[in-house]
Design an enzyme around this catalytic site. Structure first.
Site, short mmCIF file in Angstrom:
data_model
loop_
_atom_site.label_atom_id
_atom_site.label_comp_id
_atom_site.label_asym_id
_atom_site.label_seq_id
_atom_site.Cartn_x
_atom_site.Cartn_y
_atom_site.Cartn_z
N TRP A 1 23.41 46.37 40.00
CA TRP A 1 23.05 44.92 40.42
C TRP A 1 21.75 44.69 40.79
O TRP A 1 21.13 43.42 40.83
CB TRP A 1 24.14 44.66 41.39
CG TRP A 1 25.74 45.06 40.71
CD1 TRP A 1 26.42 46.14 40.96
CD2 TRP A 1 26.27 43.97 39.65
NE1 TRP A 1 27.58 45.88 40.09
CE2 TRP A 1 27.37 44.97 39.41
CE3 TRP A 1 25.80 43.16 39.07
CZ2 TRP A 1 28.32 44.53 38.45
CZ3 TRP A 1 26.62 42.54 38.15
CH2 TRP A 1 27.90 43.10 37.91
N ASP B 1 21.66 41.70 49.00
CA ASP B 1 22.96 41.61 48.44
C ASP B 1 24.10 42.48 48.94
O ASP B 1 23.86 43.52 49.03
CB ASP B 1 22.85 41.74 46.96
CG ASP B 1 24.20 41.86 46.23
OD1 ASP B 1 25.33 41.76 46.65
OD2 ASP B 1 23.96 42.03 44.85
N LYS C 1 35.37 41.75 47.15
CA LYS C 1 35.77 43.17 47.66
C LYS C 1 35.93 43.48 49.04
O LYS C 1 36.95 43.88 49.40
CB LYS C 1 34.26 43.92 47.42
CG LYS C 1 33.87 43.95 45.97
CD LYS C 1 32.40 44.45 45.72
CE LYS C 1 31.85 43.93 44.60
NZ LYS C 1 32.67 44.20 43.29
N1 PMP Z 1 26.29 42.87 43.42
C1 PMP Z 1 26.95 43.76 43.79
C2 PMP Z 1 26.43 44.96 44.54
C3 PMP Z 1 28.23 43.78 42.83
O1 PMP Z 1 29.01 44.91 43.02
C4 PMP Z 1 28.57 43.02 42.14
C5 PMP Z 1 30.03 42.95 41.28
N2 PMP Z 1 30.48 44.04 41.30
C6 PMP Z 1 27.73 41.69 41.91
C7 PMP Z 1 26.64 41.73 42.66
C8 PMP Z 1 28.05 40.69 40.83
O2 PMP Z 1 28.87 39.85 41.60
P1 PMP Z 1 29.80 38.57 40.94
O3 PMP Z 1 30.77 39.30 39.86
O4 PMP Z 1 30.46 37.87 42.25
O5 PMP Z 1 28.70 37.90 40.16
#
Ligand code: PMP
Length: 380
Positions: free
Chosen positions: A120, A192, A216
């Site tokens: 990510w 993030d 989460k």
């Molecule tokens: N950042 C992290 C650390 C994640 O774990 C995730 C999704 N698992 C995301 C971003 C992407 O999130 P979203 O599906 O809400 O766009």
């Protein structure tokens, strides 16, 4: 109202928790507190005695005013957010922050620094590179993102518009134990926190902007919490599309358009549950205890192996393997039959991943640890 039928129990007994639900180790959307789900069942029918369910209220009516005020107040109080920060409820998932952050904070021709510690984090860096220079200040890709680089392995640019990092790497099971060190003076820190938001105390004053998809630790999918320092609101070019400007959402109290009311309402209930369970310090204790049960098995076993390097191990996503892929598969299958769901690891790591977010019950971590020991005895 009629009560809903109890959610179905899994086939096995080992992983069964109260109320017939099984232990859900999903990486996200993840498990929610049972009390929250029961309250939501009621409010879906009739919230605050209004005779209208939470899904059916105007986002500008009194009931949702109450939901909004409490969600913001609880967010602020839980994290001790200073007065010069705004709390925003946005849509588009954390993935939309990958572009919204640079669109608002990265001036044309400017540079932002990215600490690339996982899938990510890399996605965020790649997205920012569409808007300017997204300098990779450090990366742990050389060892399949199994560690968090230290200050000696990090080279910041001269004066980045901001420094972005991902506090918990959901797929690889690594987590920063604190903020990155040696930051360039004056560069706002952007984080993030999607997979460890409110899982431990956080000093918001050290950040310029924090964002987290809710699904989460905070609630259901559909809303992203953004906490932004006020002076950063005005950095965005005025010609940005209206919905992409933080300043608009800040000015309109996250109700410029129809917001994700139900998701914010659910986050509000989860925040009250966090408060009732010791706040962020209480979550930290709870999460440490849960992770310890599982890491203790890994550390005392010659059969199981954790995939993250020890000092960088996550309290949220615990990644591990058996001696072989066939045994990994067997583990996941037998665990599922015993009532432990969601343990298959991400394909880029393989093996297993146990996600034990805030709401995941401690007895589930204990039960998994026991199941692991039994599995090792049978197969080791
Ligand atoms: N950042 C992290 C650390 C994640 O774990 C995730 C999704 N698992 C995301 C971003 C992407 O999130 P979203 O599906 O809400 O766009």
């Amino acid at each position: 109202m009629t009560t809903m039928t109890t959610p179905h129990a899994g086939p096995g007994a080992a992983g069964r928790s109260q109320g017939g639900r099984i232990f859900n180790f999903s990486a996200g959307p993840g498990v929610l507190p049972e009390e929250v789900l029961r309250q939501a069942q009621q409010d879906l029918w009739d919230i605050d005695g209004s005779g209208i369910g939470v899904l059916e209220h105007s986002h500008r009516g009194k009931v949702i005013d109450r939901v909004w005020d409490e969600a913001e107040k609880d967010t602020r109080e839980l994290a001790g957010i200073p007065g010069n920060y705004k709390v925003l409820w946005l849509t588009g998932g954390a993935s939309s922050q990958f572009f919204q952050v640079p669109m608002n904070l990265l001036p044309r021709g400017g540079t932002a620094d990215y600490l690339v510690t996982g899938h990510w984090a890399k996605k965020a860096q790649e997205e920012a590179a569409k808007f300017g220079t997204a300098h990779v200040a450090c990366s742990s890709e050389d060892r399949n993102f199994s560690y968090i680089p230290g200050p000696q392995q990090t080279r910041y640019s001269a004066s980045p518009a901001y420094v972005h990092f991902t506090s918990n790497n959901t797929i690889f099971g690594t987590e920063w134990t604190g903020e990155p060190q040696g930051l360039p003076a004056g560069a706002p820190l952007v984080c993030d926190m999607s997979s460890d938001m409110f899982a431990r105390p956080v000093d918001v004053s050290r950040y310029g902007l924090i964002y987290a998809g809710a699904q989460k630790n905070l609630g259901p999918a559909g809303v992203t919490l953004v906490i932004i320092r006020e002076d950063l609101l005005e950095r965005a070019p005025k010609e940005l599309p209206t919905m992409l400007q933080y300043r608009v959402h800040a000015k309109e109290g996250s109700r410029y358009n129809t917001p994700p009311v139900f998701a914010v309402y659910m986050v509000g209930l989860v925040l009250k549950w966090i408060r009732a369970n010791g706040g962020l310090a209480g979550m930290a204790r709870r999460n440490q205890e849960k992770a310890r049960h599982i890491y203790d098995v890994l550390d005392s076993s010659s059969f199981f192996r954790g995939t993250a390097e020890r000092p960088s191990r996550s309290l949220m996503n615990i990644c591990f393997r058996t001696p072989g892929e066939d045994l990994d598969e067997k583990f996941v299958k037998e665990a599922k039959a015993a009532g432990f769901d969601g343990l298959k690891g991400h394909r880029s790591v393989g093996g297993m991943r146990a996600s034990v977010y805030n709401a995941f019950p401690p007895e589930g971590a204990r039960a998994l640890a026991q199941f692991m020991r039994d599995f090792e005895t049978r197969n080791g």
